[in-house]
Design a protein around this motif. Structure first.
Motif, PDB file in Angstrom:
ATOM      1  N   TYR A  21      -6.640   4.646 -10.564  1.00  0.00           N
ATOM      2  CA  TYR A  21      -6.248   3.519 -11.108  1.00  0.00           C
ATOM      3  C   TYR A  21      -7.292   2.886 -12.188  1.00  0.00           C
ATOM      4  O   TYR A  21      -6.641   2.209 -13.045  1.00  0.00           O
ATOM      5  CB  TYR A  21      -6.417   2.529  -9.865  1.00  0.00           C
ATOM      6  N   ILE A  76      -1.523  -6.900  -6.236  1.00  0.00           N
ATOM      7  CA  ILE A  76      -1.695  -6.280  -4.982  1.00  0.00           C
ATOM      8  C   ILE A  76      -0.482  -5.118  -5.033  1.00  0.00           C
ATOM      9  O   ILE A  76       0.419  -5.461  -5.595  1.00  0.00           O
ATOM     10  CB  ILE A  76      -1.380  -6.845  -3.612  1.00  0.00           C
ATOM     11  N   PHE A  77      -0.946  -3.757  -4.991  1.00  0.00           N
ATOM     12  CA  PHE A  77      -0.110  -2.753  -5.138  1.00  0.00           C
ATOM     13  C   PHE A  77       0.097  -1.766  -3.917  1.00  0.00           C
ATOM     14  O   PHE A  77      -0.820  -1.888  -2.842  1.00  0.00           O
ATOM     15  CB  PHE A  77      -0.783  -1.689  -6.158  1.00  0.00           C
ATOM     16  N   PHE A  78       1.204  -1.244  -3.705  1.00  0.00           N
ATOM     17  CA  PHE A  78       1.313  -0.149  -2.705  1.00  0.00           C
ATOM     18  C   PHE A  78       0.362   0.840  -2.649  1.00  0.00           C
ATOM     19  O   PHE A  78      -0.218   1.100  -3.841  1.00  0.00           O
ATOM     20  CB  PHE A  78       2.866   0.264  -2.597  1.00  0.00           C
ATOM     21  N   GLN A  79       0.289   1.393  -1.616  1.00  0.00           N
ATOM     22  CA  GLN A  79      -0.743   2.583  -1.565  1.00  0.00           C
ATOM     23  C   GLN A  79      -0.558   3.751  -2.577  1.00  0.00           C
ATOM     24  O   GLN A  79      -1.357   4.095  -3.214  1.00  0.00           O
ATOM     25  CB  GLN A  79      -1.077   3.029  -0.239  1.00  0.00           C
ATOM     26  N   THR A  80       0.867   4.257  -2.684  1.00  0.00           N
ATOM     27  CA  THR A  80       1.361   5.195  -3.386  1.00  0.00           C
ATOM     28  C   THR A  80       2.232   4.649  -4.451  1.00  0.00           C
ATOM     29  O   THR A  80       3.401   4.047  -4.122  1.00  0.00           O
ATOM     30  CB  THR A  80       2.087   6.282  -2.535  1.00  0.00           C
ATOM     31  N   THR A  81       1.884   4.756  -5.600  1.00  0.00           N
ATOM     32  CA  THR A  81       2.730   4.270  -6.726  1.00  0.00           C
ATOM     33  C   THR A  81       3.044   5.335  -7.834  1.00  0.00           C
ATOM     34  O   THR A  81       2.277   6.214  -8.028  1.00  0.00           O
ATOM     35  CB  THR A  81       2.135   3.002  -7.580  1.00  0.00           C
ATOM     36  N   LEU A  97       5.192  -2.131 -10.788  1.00  0.00           N
ATOM     37  CA  LEU A  97       4.867  -1.408  -9.509  1.00  0.00           C
ATOM     38  C   LEU A  97       4.186  -2.503  -8.464  1.00  0.00           C
ATOM     39  O   LEU A  97       3.955  -2.123  -7.416  1.00  0.00           O
ATOM     40  CB  LEU A  97       3.748  -0.431  -9.719  1.00  0.00           C
ATOM     41  N   CYS A 128       3.594  -5.422  -5.751  1.00  0.00           N
ATOM     42  CA  CYS A 128       4.244  -6.057  -4.747  1.00  0.00           C
ATOM     43  C   CYS A 128       3.846  -7.597  -4.591  1.00  0.00           C
ATOM     44  O   CYS A 128       4.335  -8.181  -3.421  1.00  0.00           O
ATOM     45  CB  CYS A 128       4.100  -5.347  -3.474  1.00  0.00           C
ATOM     46  N   SER A 129       3.042  -8.070  -5.588  1.00  0.00           N
ATOM     47  CA  SER A 129       2.808  -9.703  -5.551  1.00  0.00           C
ATOM     48  C   SER A 129       3.306 -10.266  -7.023  1.00  0.00           C
ATOM     49  O   SER A 129       4.031  -9.516  -7.566  1.00  0.00           O
ATOM     50  CB  SER A 129       1.041  -9.541  -5.547  1.00  0.00           C
TER      51      SER A 129
END
Length: 254
Positions: free
Chosen positions: A36, A109-114, A129, A131-132
């Protein structure tokens, strides 16, 4: 001219170094993962130096304009001190406008796997990507893109309007063709840089029906083509500029 060319060459080197290794790793050895933090660093370098290249193209348009419209005062108007200030302005534009990109992304805030659907980390692709809430990121990204592209294209357009006006006053078709060929390489580089870039930007905003593979191909070419073509274009068209340019411009002034 050669100072501006060295500026563009340096920017192209950074852009290619930021993009090509990971793109080749994805295509050749299927190394699709990227950390990241590394993604944010790559994104910053790509967008910052793309902005710098846009500013450098504006500087070269100014150089062409002064060389054709004010030949006898060229060395006085664009002396090394002025060129240094222009280079610093181009550098600061890229840094100051693009530093907020990774800062704002770190707040999302992102998902664990993108999965990013590109061969490199592009700002809007990363924003999608999250989710916020991404309104601030999208608005700032759109503002920077419109500001950089809009103002730079406007400045280039005004410069070439003055160039066209001056060239049309030159007597003789041969002299006009020589004057146009002097800035022909710059026009080619402008088209190679801005057309794929504007397509990518508009596709992210409005092109929901554009095939994804077409978008990925053009965004990759947008970063890889200028570093590859610029040396060829400038090398062919600027092999011996001083003598031919001096002859053409002096005829026009007389």
């Amino acid at each position: 001219m050669y100072l501006f060319l060295s500026m563009i060459a340096t920017i192209d080197l950074v852009l290619a170094s930021s993009t090509a290794p990971k793109a080749l790793a994805v295509l050749l050895v299927h190394a699709h993962e990227i950390a990241y933090t590394v993604c944010l660093i790559q994104m910053f370098f790509i967008h910052a130096f793309s902005s710098m290249e846009s500013g450098a193209l504006v500087a070269m348009a100014l150089d062409c304009c002064v060389a054709i419209c004010h030949l006898l005062h060229h060395s006085t108007i664009l002396h090394p001190g002025v060129i240094g200030h222009i280079g610093m302005a181009v550098l600061m534009q890229g840094l100051l406008l693009l530093i907020p990109f990774p800062i704002l992304l770190q707040k999302l805030i992102f998902f664990q796997t993108t999965i990013i659907g590109h061969a490199y980390c592009e700002h809007m692709a990363v924003v999608k990507l999250a989710c916020s809430e991404t309104t601030v990121n999208r608005t700032y990204g759109l503002t920077v893109a419109l500001l950089v592209i809009g103002l730079d294209v406007l400045a280039i357009g005004v410069s070439y309007a003055h160039i066209l006006q001056a060239v049309l006053k030159v007597p003789g078709n041969e002299a006009r063709l020589k004057a146009f060929s002097t800035c022909g390489s710059h026009v080619c580089v402008i088209l190679v840089f801005y057309v794929p870039g504007m397509f990518s930007f508009l596709t992210h905003c409005f092109g929901h029906h554009v095939p994804h593979h077409v978008h990925v191909l053009l965004t990759t070419l947008y970063l890889l083509m200028p570093p590859e073509l610029n040396p060829l274009v400038y090398g062919v068209n600027s092999a011996d500029p001083p003598a031919s340019a001096q002859g053409v411009y002096t005829k026009g002034l007389i």
